[in-house]
Design an enzyme around this catalytic site. Structure first.
Site, short mmCIF file in Angstrom:
data_model
loop_
_atom_site.label_atom_id
_atom_site.label_comp_id
_atom_site.label_asym_id
_atom_site.label_seq_id
_atom_site.Cartn_x
_atom_site.Cartn_y
_atom_site.Cartn_z
N ASN A 1 0.81 -1.24 0.00
CA ASN A 1 0.00 0.00 0.00
C ASN A 1 0.83 1.28 0.00
O ASN A 1 0.39 2.30 -0.50
CB ASN A 1 -1.05 -0.01 1.13
CG ASN A 1 -0.44 -0.10 2.50
OD1 ASN A 1 0.72 -0.44 2.66
ND2 ASN A 1 -1.24 0.18 3.51
N LYS B 1 12.42 -7.26 1.48
CA LYS B 1 11.58 -8.01 0.56
C LYS B 1 10.27 -7.24 0.39
O LYS B 1 9.47 -7.16 1.31
CB LYS B 1 11.26 -9.40 1.08
CG LYS B 1 10.51 -10.22 0.03
CD LYS B 1 9.50 -11.19 0.59
CE LYS B 1 8.18 -10.60 0.91
NZ LYS B 1 7.35 -10.24 -0.26
N GLU C 1 4.48 -3.43 12.50
CA GLU C 1 3.45 -2.41 12.25
C GLU C 1 2.32 -3.16 11.55
O GLU C 1 2.44 -3.50 10.38
CB GLU C 1 4.05 -1.29 11.40
CG GLU C 1 3.37 0.03 11.62
CD GLU C 1 2.27 0.25 10.62
OE1 GLU C 1 1.13 -0.18 10.92
OE2 GLU C 1 2.54 0.81 9.56
N GLU D 1 -11.00 -5.27 9.79
CA GLU D 1 -10.38 -4.24 8.96
C GLU D 1 -10.93 -4.38 7.54
O GLU D 1 -10.99 -5.48 7.00
CB GLU D 1 -8.87 -4.46 8.97
CG GLU D 1 -8.09 -3.34 8.38
CD GLU D 1 -6.58 -3.52 8.53
OE1 GLU D 1 -5.89 -2.52 8.60
OE2 GLU D 1 -6.10 -4.68 8.57
N CYS E 1 -3.46 1.33 6.77
CA CYS E 1 -3.74 0.75 8.09
C CYS E 1 -4.25 1.80 9.07
O CYS E 1 -4.74 1.45 10.13
CB CYS E 1 -2.51 0.03 8.62
SG CYS E 1 -1.05 1.03 8.50
P1 ADP Z 1 -1.63 -7.65 3.02
O1 ADP Z 1 -2.91 -8.29 3.45
O2 ADP Z 1 -1.57 -6.19 3.20
O3 ADP Z 1 -1.13 -8.11 1.68
P2 ADP Z 1 0.35 -9.32 4.21
O4 ADP Z 1 0.71 -9.39 5.66
O5 ADP Z 1 -0.22 -10.55 3.58
O6 ADP Z 1 -0.61 -8.07 4.11
O7 ADP Z 1 1.59 -8.87 3.33
C1 ADP Z 1 2.53 -7.91 3.74
C2 ADP Z 1 3.92 -8.41 3.37
O8 ADP Z 1 4.14 -9.64 4.04
C3 ADP Z 1 4.13 -8.70 1.88
O9 ADP Z 1 5.47 -8.37 1.54
C4 ADP Z 1 3.91 -10.20 1.79
O10 ADP Z 1 4.61 -10.79 0.71
C5 ADP Z 1 4.53 -10.65 3.12
N1 ADP Z 1 4.02 -11.93 3.61
C6 ADP Z 1 2.83 -12.53 3.37
N2 ADP Z 1 2.74 -13.70 4.03
C7 ADP Z 1 3.91 -13.86 4.71
C8 ADP Z 1 4.45 -14.86 5.58
N3 ADP Z 1 3.75 -15.94 5.91
N4 ADP Z 1 5.69 -14.66 6.09
C9 ADP Z 1 6.39 -13.55 5.79
N5 ADP Z 1 5.96 -12.58 4.97
C10 ADP Z 1 4.73 -12.72 4.45
#
Ligand code: ADP
Length: 465
Positions: free
Chosen positions: A134, A157, A232, A366, A266
């Site tokens: 976002n 990442k 966060e 949310e 958020c």
């Molecule tokens: P959103 O719902 O906003 O996409 P996420 O928490 O799924 O929120 O994603 C936020 C970040 O976390 C992205 O970079 C996503 O690739 C990463 N992500 C998603 N799942 C995992 C996980 N199981 N472990 C680590 N990082 C993750």
């Protein structure tokens, strides 16, 4: 699993790029290089790190329009918002370029004659960051700038939806003279990269912005190596409009906090809690203004609200609207959708719902979309109870011109960020972060560099024989 993924424009469905996912071996190698680079980067002096950060910020500013255009294409937000985000992103670099020079220690009066007690601050080590889609620029610099300023090395990442902005910012950091192994970017599935990061003893700090369930999993996974974590996570921001509030101002600020980035932040207003005596006027005015918002491709100059990021988000938003309407909510604006025939682009028209009750999912989950549910209160304590009735505690807003009501609300709302007659409280020089299940730690401000520092204490004895 394919070792590539495509980045798509959520407003057009166009494929913008194909990105290679790094293998686990490559990511581990990057962690090793980042760890080795830390041994020399930590010894660079603070003024040199500060100058490099300044240079990075200047290069980003020089390429602002190009970066903002990439951001709008991969994220969907209106170009003006992307330009604003580039400024917001560099404001973190500028702030921490200065803070690098202020990592003071202290001298503590000794309890024994002849002793001298010193406390000093040291970089924690290699930092791994996982960022969301976002705010692809600001969520990266809010972590990278304090980490580099502190003398840590950094690896990020980005989200698979929006890696292009982060890749470009990393290139510009290198162009600014920050060594390539001091700041690195890797790509891949969150779950897989996240596991490599959390398993590695070389990573001393994990900083994450994203959803609460993923944050919880990362906290657990960090336990084995006793990693420091900053989280966060999600929010469910209440907006309380007191009976004495300036209604026009409350409407204007609610529009800002609710519909920015199509409601995908958020800190977005998620529950609007209005005094029963003014709810009709407030809702009518909010709906009138909401209907004027133009929905479309963020690259069109007139667009106020872009698409939502993907089908999963779209389905969740529609489900929440339908659930509320089935249970008796009235639609004053929106609840209309536009999906292209290939099911690649998802637009939700800004929506105002009234007569919302506690029984509706939207009051508990949310939304991450452009939907404003309105409920009412009669006594202030009732509004506080509704506002605090959530596991989240990130941002809250209230509108009143009565200092007693304002101070009472500030004291009683369990939230880390509070806007009083202000729908846009965030800035680089303030601590941003949540209470309860919205997170751990703060980013920004003087607090935002602390998580990247270790405290060392030195006791010198026998100064006097
Ligand atoms: P959103 O719902 O906003 O996409 P996420 O928490 O799924 O929120 O994603 C936020 C970040 O976390 C992205 O970079 C996503 O690739 C990463 N992500 C998603 N799942 C995992 C996980 N199981 N472990 C680590 N990082 C993750």
């Amino acid at each position: 699993m394919s070792n590539t993924f495509t980045v798509n424009n959520p407003a057009t469905g166009e494929t913008l790029a194909t990105i290679t996912r790094n293998s686990e071996e490559e990511i581990n190698k990057a962690l090793q290089t980042g760890h080795e680079a830390f041994q020399s980067w930590k010894k660079t002096n603070a003024h040199e790190r500060s100058r490099l950060l300044e240079k990075w910020s200047q290069l980003i500013q020089k390429n602002k329009l190009e970066i903002a255009t990439v951001m709008t294409k991969e994220n969907g937000k209106p170009l003006a918002e992307s330009i604003g985000e580039v400024d917001y992103a560099t404001s973190y670099i500028d702030w921490y370029a200065e803070e690098a020079k202020r990592l003071y220690g202290r001298t503590v009066p000794a309890h024994v004659d002849g002793k001298r007690l010193l406390v000093s601050k040291h970089p924690i080590g290699l930092v791994a960051a996982i960022t969301p889609w976002n705010f692809p620029a600001a969520m990266m610099t809010r972590k990278a700038a304090p980490a580099l300023a502190a003398g840590c090395t950094f690896i990020v990442k980005p989200a698979e939806e929006t890696p292009l902005t982060t890749i470009r910012l990393t290139e510009l950091a290198h162009e600014a003279g920050i060594p390539t192994d001091v700041i690195q970017c890797v790509n891949g599935k969150g779950r897989i990269v996240g596991k490599v990061f959390t398993d590695s003893p070389l990573v001393k700090k994990l900083t994450f912005t994203g959803s609460t369930p993923v944050g919880k999993a990362l906290i657990k996974a960090s336990a084995d190596t006793v990693k420091s974590v900053t989280m966060e996570l999600g929010g469910h921001a209440p907006v309380i409009v007191a009976k004495d509030a300036d209604i026009d101002k409350a409407v204007e600020q609610t529009i800002i906090t609710k519909f920015r980035n199509a409601g995908q932040t958020c800190v977005c207003a998620n529950r609007i809690i209005v005094h029963e005596s003014i709810v009709d006027e407030f809702s009518t005015k909010l709906a009138e203004k909401t209907k004027q918002l133009v929905v479309g491709n963020g690259l069109d100059e007139n667009t106020d609200v872009g698409p939502v990021i993907n089908e999963g988000s779209y389905e969740k938003i529609v489900h929440q609207i339908e659930d509320a309407v089935t249970k008796g909510a009235q639609v004053l604006a929106g609840a209309e959708y536009d999906v292209d025939e290939n099911k690649k682009c998802f637009f939700v028209y800004p929506t105002i719902l009234t007569d919302v009750t506690d029984k509706m999912e939207i009051m508990h989950e949310e939304t991450f979309g452009p939907v404003a549910p309105i409920t009412t209160f009669s006594e202030l304590d009732e509004a506080i109870k509704i506002a605090n009735n959530t596991p989240y505690g990130l941002a809250a807003y209230f509108f009143t011109n009565d200092y007693r009501i304002g101070n009472y609300l500030f004291d009683n709302l369990d939230y880390g960020i509070i806007g009083w007659n202000d729908g846009a409280p965030s800035a680089a020089h303030i601590p941003f972060g949540g209470m309860k299940e919205s997170g751990l730690g703060r980013e920004g401000g003087t607090e935002g560099i602390e998580p990247y520092l270790e405290t060392k204490y030195l006791s010198i004895g026998n100064l006097i024989d």
